[in-house]
Design a protein around this motif. Structure first.
Motif, short mmCIF file in Angstrom:
data_model
loop_
_atom_site.label_atom_id
_atom_site.label_comp_id
_atom_site.label_asym_id
_atom_site.label_seq_id
_atom_site.Cartn_x
_atom_site.Cartn_y
_atom_site.Cartn_z
N LYS A 259 -5.83 8.73 4.30
CA LYS A 259 -4.95 9.07 3.59
C LYS A 259 -4.12 10.39 4.01
O LYS A 259 -4.84 11.40 4.44
CB LYS A 259 -5.26 9.27 1.72
N PRO A 260 -2.93 10.19 3.94
CA PRO A 260 -2.24 11.63 4.73
C PRO A 260 -2.48 12.84 3.66
O PRO A 260 -2.64 12.63 2.38
CB PRO A 260 -0.73 11.16 4.48
N TYR B 121 0.96 -1.18 -0.01
CA TYR B 121 0.12 0.08 -0.01
C TYR B 121 0.78 1.23 0.14
O TYR B 121 1.71 1.27 0.85
CB TYR B 121 -0.67 -0.08 1.34
N ASP B 122 0.74 2.16 -0.82
CA ASP B 122 1.50 3.35 -1.13
C ASP B 122 0.46 4.42 -1.20
O ASP B 122 -0.06 4.53 -2.19
CB ASP B 122 2.46 3.17 -2.30
N SER B 123 0.37 5.27 -0.14
CA SER B 123 -0.42 6.17 -0.13
C SER B 123 -0.20 7.50 -1.23
O SER B 123 -1.10 8.02 -1.55
CB SER B 123 -0.73 7.02 0.94
N SER B 124 1.10 7.42 -1.97
CA SER B 124 1.15 8.59 -2.70
C SER B 124 0.69 8.21 -4.11
O SER B 124 0.86 9.11 -5.03
CB SER B 124 2.61 8.75 -2.72
N LEU B 125 0.45 6.78 -4.43
CA LEU B 125 0.18 6.41 -5.92
C LEU B 125 -0.99 6.98 -6.24
O LEU B 125 -2.04 6.72 -5.42
CB LEU B 125 -0.02 5.11 -5.81
N ARG C 276 -4.82 1.98 6.58
CA ARG C 276 -5.16 2.56 5.27
C ARG C 276 -6.69 3.30 5.41
O ARG C 276 -7.50 3.27 4.31
CB ARG C 276 -5.76 1.06 4.35
N GLY D 51 3.01 13.99 2.18
CA GLY D 51 3.88 12.98 2.36
C GLY D 51 3.34 11.81 1.93
O GLY D 51 2.34 11.57 1.28
N ARG D 52 3.94 10.82 2.58
CA ARG D 52 3.70 9.34 1.92
C ARG D 52 3.95 8.29 2.99
O ARG D 52 4.49 8.25 3.84
CB ARG D 52 4.87 9.07 0.76
N VAL D 53 2.89 7.25 2.82
CA VAL D 53 2.75 6.05 3.73
C VAL D 53 2.98 4.76 2.74
O VAL D 53 2.08 4.75 1.85
CB VAL D 53 1.34 6.02 4.59
N VAL D 54 3.96 3.93 3.16
CA VAL D 54 4.06 2.99 2.47
C VAL D 54 3.87 1.45 3.38
O VAL D 54 4.66 1.70 4.48
CB VAL D 54 5.37 2.73 1.77
N VAL D 55 2.81 0.91 3.10
CA VAL D 55 2.95 -0.49 4.21
C VAL D 55 2.81 -1.64 3.21
O VAL D 55 2.30 -1.70 2.23
CB VAL D 55 1.57 -0.42 4.86
#
Lengths: 289, 266
Positions: free
Chosen positions: B98-99, A22-26, B95, B102-106
């Motif tokens: 959403k921020p 999961y990548d919120s920036s995509l 999830r 910035g960026r969140v990767v899980v």
């Protein structure tokens, strides 16, 4: 034992989020992504529909029979009031009212439930990820189950009114599908709005009452004055959808291509607009609820 | 080990993941809530103001400039005062949110263990609720059929499973919730102050299960005000204060600093 364990392991791998990143920036197409997610979570849709149907009548004696009794009771009252007091004389008026009422009730209940479930589901949405559309989609599913069950009293009342039922009745899934698409689109649109403005939910109740009288549920078209009224009701999408719903059973006719194209077009456009609007807003819901 | 599908082009890591690979990464993350700063009484007034662009709202950064890397197999603690932003941080990882920036990767499946039994319905039986809750966690019907006997077994509710859940005690309710949420090994387990479930033997059992997950390579995120527990369990800790990571590092150090700051305050 060992074999069972292995089977379980491989089943778990198929879970939606296993092994994924999961990548919120995509930035992806949110509307398509939502469609994909709702497909992955179809079991949740099924479970929500099941829960709503099982729990609604759980403590009542007559149980699911209420799905058929409620429209019948309303039909009885409306038929008596409007044929005796207002003198509407139409062949099989009871069947006319019941079929219109069923289509209307499906629409109003489904779109309302979509709003209520999303706002109610707020607590859930804040704790665990589920596709946001799941509430509106399952509300539509529940409505479809109820609508299908109430086809039984409709057929009985129609036959009782002296109207024969022929093979066009088999086409009833077409108007049902269009009604579902339309209701889902409206439900999605309104629930996305209701997250921001809680007043929408209240206002919608009033709008529905007015909308009911603009739709051919109680009145029969030929009693309407020509001119403005006739124009006004043709602007109402439910006019086409309710009429189409009456064709296979009450009227016993096969809808023409034009009938299907108009209703289908309305349903598709409403669904697409509702879906796009909803999914463009879905990420912000958690900031609000 | 299943190699994860990596969508992120900037992350050119070799698969399968090395044992110390990161599971969660937050880069310069910020979450901004808007809070209406004045009461707008009517809908009409709102629309007029909206059109004029005069809807005033206070901006509130629940989190700002947060950078964190949490590794595979790590027990990571989040400490801080109420309202410091810990729960918001958990929502980002789960999830749910959403921020804003910035960026969140899980990487992998996140199992939330936030409030147990959320999503259960009192009128449905235990069995029906297990299937409902499993669906909420994203499992298919077939998967749930495989999981069902293990879940009931773990929750020790065989006798009551076909009774409506409104007849359950709160302990039974919590046990079933824990059993459903933790049946499969997750990649990330989020625990928000709810480690203590049911009676003492069940607490021990659920604790053992969490430790099994850790040993199996799961990342465990623990939010707690119980510093003794955090000290006992966590490898590393981040101290969140007013939406910022005030300090992060080895548990012992951070907790010492945290306690020190409390002493200075009082």
């Amino acid at each position: 034992m060992r074999g069972l364990f292995n089977k379980v392991k491989s089943a778990e791998v198929q879970s939606p989020t296993v092994g994924s990143v999961y990548d919120s920036s995509l930035k992806r197409s949110t509307a398509l992504e939502e469609l994909q997610e709702i497909f992955l979570y179809r079991n949740l849709v099924f479970q929500f529909v099941r829960r709503d149907i099982l729990t609604r009548y759980k403590r009542s004696v007559l149980g699911i029979a209420w799905t058929m009794l409620t429209p019948l009771g309303t039909m009885l009252i409306l038929t008596i009031v409007f044929s005796k007091a207002f003198g509407i004389k139409t062949e099989g008026y009871a069947a006319y009212v019941l079929s219109g009422l069923m289509a209307w009730t499906f629409f109003s209940q489904t779109s309302n439930a979509a709003i209520i479930h999303l706002v109610w589901g707020g607590t859930l949405l804040n704790r665990i990820y589920v596709p946001r559309t799941v509430f509106a989609v399952s509300a539509t599913g529940t409505g479809l189950v109820n609508l299908t069950i109430s086809l039984i009293p409709l057929i009985i009342v129609t036959l009782f009114s002296g109207i024969p039922i022929g093979w066009p009745a088999l086409l009833i899934p077409i108007p049902m599908l269009f009604l579902a698409m339309f209701s889902l689109g409206v439900g999605l649109f309104l629930s996305a709005m209701a997250i921001y403005y809680a007043d929408i939910a209240e206002m919608y109740q009033v709008i529905l009452t007015g909308w009911l009288y603009l739709s051919p549920v109680i009145w029969v078209e030929n009693i309407l004055p020509k001119g403005f009224a006739a124009l006004l009701i043709r602007l109402n999408p439910m006019y086409y959808l309710i009429n189409l719903f009456r064709m296979p059973i009450y009227e016993g006719v096969v809808p023409t291509f034009t009938d299907i194209a108009i209703s289908g077009g309305i349903a598709l456009v409403t669904l697409v607009v509702g879906w796009l609007f909803f999914s463009s807003r879905a990420d912000e819901f958690a900031y609000r609820v | 080990m299943n190699s994860p599908i990596v969508f992120d082009s900037s992350l050119v890591t070799a698969n399968p993941l090395p044992p110390q690979a990161e599971t969660i990464r937050l880069e310069n993350v910020g979450v901004r809530y808007r809070i209406p700063s004045e009461r707008i009484a009517t809908f009409k007034e709102y629309f007029i103001r909206r059109l004029q662009g005069r809807v005033k709202s206070k901006e509130f950064w629940a989190l700002r400039n947060v950078d964190l890397n949490i590794l595979r197999g790590e027990v990571f603690g989040l400490i801080g005062h109420n309202g410091a932003g810990k729960s918001t941080l958990l929502k980002l990882i789960a999830r749910v949110l959403k921020p804003t920036e910035g960026r969140v990767v899980v990487r992998g499946r996140v199992a939330p263990l936030l409030e147990m039994g959320a999503g259960f319905h009192g009128e449905l039986t235990g069995r029906e609720n297990v299937y409902l809750n499993g669906a909420l966690l994203g499992f298919s019907h077939q998967e749930m059929e495989a999981k069902y006997p293990r879940i009931v077994d773990f929750a020790e509710l065989q006798e009551f499973i076909d009774a409506p859940m409104r007849t359950y005690s709160s302990g039974m309710w919590a046990r079933l919730g824990f059993a459903v949420a933790t049946d499969a090994q997750p990649d990330v387990l989020i625990i928000d102050e709810v480690l203590a479930v049911g009676d003492e033997p069940f607490q021990r059992k659920s604790f053992d299960r969490i430790m099994q997950f850790r040993d199996g390579g799961a990342t465990i995120l623990l939010v707690s005000h119980n510093l003794i527990m955090v000290e006992a369990l966590c490898h590393r800790v981040a101290w969140i204060d007013h939406g910022h990571v005030k300090q992060s590092g080895l548990t012992e150090e951070i907790i010492r600093e945290y306690r020190q700051s409390h002493k200075n305050e009082t």
